[in-house]
Design an enzyme around this catalytic site. Sequence first.
Site, PDB file in Angstrom:
ATOM      1  N   TYR A  32      12.088   2.834  -9.245  1.00  0.00           N
ATOM      2  CA  TYR A  32      12.071   2.018  -8.028  1.00  0.00           C
ATOM      3  C   TYR A  32      10.632   1.560  -7.778  1.00  0.00           C
ATOM      4  O   TYR A  32       9.687   2.343  -7.962  1.00  0.00           O
ATOM      5  CB  TYR A  32      12.553   2.816  -6.816  1.00  0.00           C
ATOM      6  CG  TYR A  32      12.335   2.100  -5.497  1.00  0.00           C
ATOM      7  CD1 TYR A  32      13.308   1.270  -4.973  1.00  0.00           C
ATOM      8  CD2 TYR A  32      11.130   2.238  -4.792  1.00  0.00           C
ATOM      9  CE1 TYR A  32      13.102   0.590  -3.779  1.00  0.00           C
ATOM     10  CE2 TYR A  32      10.921   1.561  -3.603  1.00  0.00           C
ATOM     11  CZ  TYR A  32      11.908   0.738  -3.100  1.00  0.00           C
ATOM     12  OH  TYR A  32      11.694   0.056  -1.936  1.00  0.00           O
ATOM     13  N   GLU A  46      10.883  -6.050  -3.633  1.00  0.00           N
ATOM     14  CA  GLU A  46      11.521  -4.768  -3.941  1.00  0.00           C
ATOM     15  C   GLU A  46      12.308  -4.911  -5.239  1.00  0.00           C
ATOM     16  O   GLU A  46      13.195  -5.756  -5.334  1.00  0.00           O
ATOM     17  CB  GLU A  46      12.461  -4.335  -2.811  1.00  0.00           C
ATOM     18  CG  GLU A  46      13.089  -2.966  -3.058  1.00  0.00           C
ATOM     19  CD  GLU A  46      14.002  -2.535  -1.923  1.00  0.00           C
ATOM     20  OE1 GLU A  46      13.732  -1.500  -1.305  1.00  0.00           O
ATOM     21  OE2 GLU A  46      14.984  -3.257  -1.659  1.00  0.00           O
TER      22      GLU A  46
END
Length: 396
Positions: A118, A206
Amino acid sequence: MNLHEYQGKEILASFGVRIQRGIVAHNAQEAVTAAKQLTEETGTGWHVIKAQVHAGGRGKGGGVKLAKNLNEVEEIAGNIIGMNLITPQTSAEGKKVHQVLVAEDVYYPGESETSEFYMSVLLNRATGRNMIMYSTEGGMDIEEVAEKTPHLIFTEEIDPATGLLGFQARKIAFNLGLSGVAFKEMTKFVASLYKAYVESDSSMFEINPVLKTSDNKIMAVDAKVSIDDNALYRRKQYAEMRDLREENPIEVEAGALGLNYVDLDGNVGCMVNGAGLAMATMDLIKQAGGEPANFLDVGGTADAARVEAAFKIILKDPAVKAILINIFGGIVRCDRVAQGVIDAYKNMGTINVPIIVRLQGTNADIAKELIDNSGLDVQSAVQFQEAADKVKEVLA
């Protein structure tokens, strides 16, 4: 301004970030054509069909599926396009899917296991610095990771005066447990990602997941991007990416009228001049036992036409049970606003919700007299507490 995955990936690719390649399709036949083209260009045998909506958690709602042949591409794309996709980040009604991204399969077998990470870039408002947040636990909800295993979330703050330094990119790759070719690939990925964030005037990038492929390439498999609205005047190429179908239609209409409007889940409509006063008015409504239905800043030119437009926007929300108009007369005189309220009320005919008008500042006494003598079902107030009491009364 939020972007679709494919748009975010376009920006990433323009700054040298390796991405999972894909082609947008608006119907099942276009999806098949896109799949054939991807096979020719990349050699991929399988294809990932991804719903393009402004919401995360698409896979949980059935918006991301793997197709192993062209028949499955056509069937899956046909099922996803037109569906109302419900995810943890949408309303109960979901969002209608108008297009899909047909993407290459990047989870192919090779010399090593694939790994998912991530990574996001955003502003740390507490320190006034940009921040890269990253974790070894990619592919999962980062909120869940933060709650259950917070030690697996790392952050790297970047001084905007110096930008991302080489040792910081290497530190990120090291903390993700990479070595060799993958380590070098990740440092390049981080540097390019940060450059994309800064030079596109984004408020957030993101990537979940960032994938280490079986042959040690690092790429963005997803992209959730928000561009800073205040910078769009100098990023016109990104402003053209705006998809109004994904936005609240009342907010879009208000924006076209020059009104600063945000839709909320309350029962008292607000019409205020100035963002600070608008925030205080929302607190006032909460104190009176109500819930603000919106944030609405009409600005410094609250004339009859603008007030009427604001009324119409507020009344589009069926949950509104009362309207509180709170104006401080500084640049604009209170009596002008009062006359605007009266004219707008008469132009619109019957308004079936109570209206409380608080006017304070230049010519406030004249404004109160105008409202009180108008013969309309409008209640006037001068003090903040008086307005709160009247809100409480009409909601009782």
